[in-house]
Enzyme design. Structure first.
Site: not given
Length: 387
Positions: A64, A66, A177, A221, A237, A308
């Site tokens: 860890h 610490e 669009m 990327r 689906s 996304e």
């Protein structure tokens, strides 16, 4: 809203505490994509106004933050102050308890940004350190520390990933669009920021509509180091994905398709022969249940999921209230009528739709980004997602 910064202390916070905690937070960020399923943590040991030990956690190196910082400090840790971005652990897991090492090193004071969100740990380490006679200060730069580990907090409490919906859109809310057409909207700085979100994620999720229309790779990327490959996940689906799609052709045990179809068919076998894992999950009205997808990803230790997708999947995710955060990249353009909206949602639900809170705005060249939250994963406002 986050609760306001809280400073609980057996000694007063000093003017330098914020400066050193900011340095610890910088170190913690070095662990991006290198720590999950553990949290990102940074630590600095300070003595006589100088940093004598520094460290951040990397899962594969086990220790860890610490412990790394204390090892560098050596004997100089005696009588020093330890700044750490998360409450030190007090239990034995892959490593021994950090509290024992801190006490044994002779540290005089511990300054922590936040309490561990794990209900089995929260506050116990602070109590142990105080019992041992150390001065403990909590809450320095707490909000930033919470943001840094919001995905860990969500997963450790619910075993579900933290979901961020990311999209590029025009000022009038259009992402393309027309349906099925890929549209370049934002410029380079915004796209680079989107890639950094991908780098920080454990998995990226999209729908079959986006795969068929845009044929994306959905890879990280940035070129930055990561502990695990970015898992690329497709909701399909009816299992319409084909072997000639880039995401299938590039699969190296890092692509999973969730479907409502039985996994034993020839189509499923063909996709699996190409190196893609096909997972059959329950459906509702012919569509994959998104909460079942989240549960399976949570079982795979996916803490941070980046959505996304197109309007249909975005709308379904918002409607099912599985989205924790929105990251929207706006171009200063107007598309007008005929475009594709961010999310396919009925306008009748507008009056009861949840509102984003804790909004932040960032300039990105000619574009700008807006981030906001649907809920507080730390549970301070009582809206924590229930599984």
């Amino acid at each position: 809203m986050h609760k306001p910064t809280l400073i609980r202390s057996s000694t007063s916070a000093t003017a330098d505490d914020i400066t050193w905690m900011e340095r610890a937070l910088e170190l913690a960020r070095e662990g991006t994509a290198l720590t999950h399923p553990n949290p990102m943590v940074g630590a600095v040991v300070v003595k006589d106004g100088e940093a004598v030990g520094r460290g951040y956690h990397r899962y594969d190196e086990r220790d860890h933050a610490e412990i790394v910082a204390l090892r560098e400090a050596g004997e100089k840790a005696r009588g020093a102050t330890l700044y750490v971005t998360l409450e030190p652990c007090c239990h034995t897991g892959r490593t021994g308890p950090c509290t024992k090492a801190i006490i044994a090193a002779g540290v005089r004071r511990v300054v922590a940004a936040m309490e561990d969100p794990n209900p089995e740990v929260a506050g116990q380490s602070f109590a142990e350190l105080r019992t041992a006679g150390l001065h403990v200060t909590e809450g320095i730069e707490q909000d930033e520390a919470m943001r840094l580990n919001e995905d860990f907090a969500c997963w450790i409490k619910t075993q579900l990933p933290f979901v961020t919906l990311k999209a590029a859109l025009t000022l009038d809310g259009q992402i393309a669009m027309r349906p099925g057409q890929e549209t370049s909207i934002t410029g380079g700085p915004a796209r680079d920021a989107g890639q950094r979100l991908r780098h920080a994620a454990d998995a990226v999720l999209t729908g079959i509509g986006t795969v068929l229309a845009d044929d994306p790779l959905l890879t990280d990327r940035t070129g930055l180091a990561r502990r695990r490959k970015l898992l690329r996940v497709v909701v399909d689906s009816n299992l319409r994905i084909t072997p000639d799609k880039k995401i299938v052709e590039s699969a190296e045990e890092d692509v999973v398709v969730f479907t409502a179809q039985p996994p034993s068919g020839e189509k499923s076998r063909a996709i699996e022969r190409a190196g893609v894992e096909v997972v059959s999950v329950p459906a509702c009205e012919g569509h994959v249940e998104l909460r079942e997808v989240l549960r399976e990803l949570g079982r795979r230790q996916i803490l941070n999921l980046l959505l996304e997708a197109g309007a249909e999947l975005n709308g379904a995710a918002i409607a099912e209230r599985i989205v924790d955060k929105m990251a929207l990249f706006y171009a200063p353009k107007i598309m007008g009528t005929g475009g594709v909206p961010l999310a396919a949602l009925p306008s009748s639900g507008f009056l009861n739709a949840p509102a984003l809170s804790r909004l932040t705005l960032h300039g990105l060249g000619r574009d700008f980004a807006v981030e906001g939250y649907f809920r507080d994963v730390y549970g301070h406002n009582g809206t924590h997602r229930e599984d």
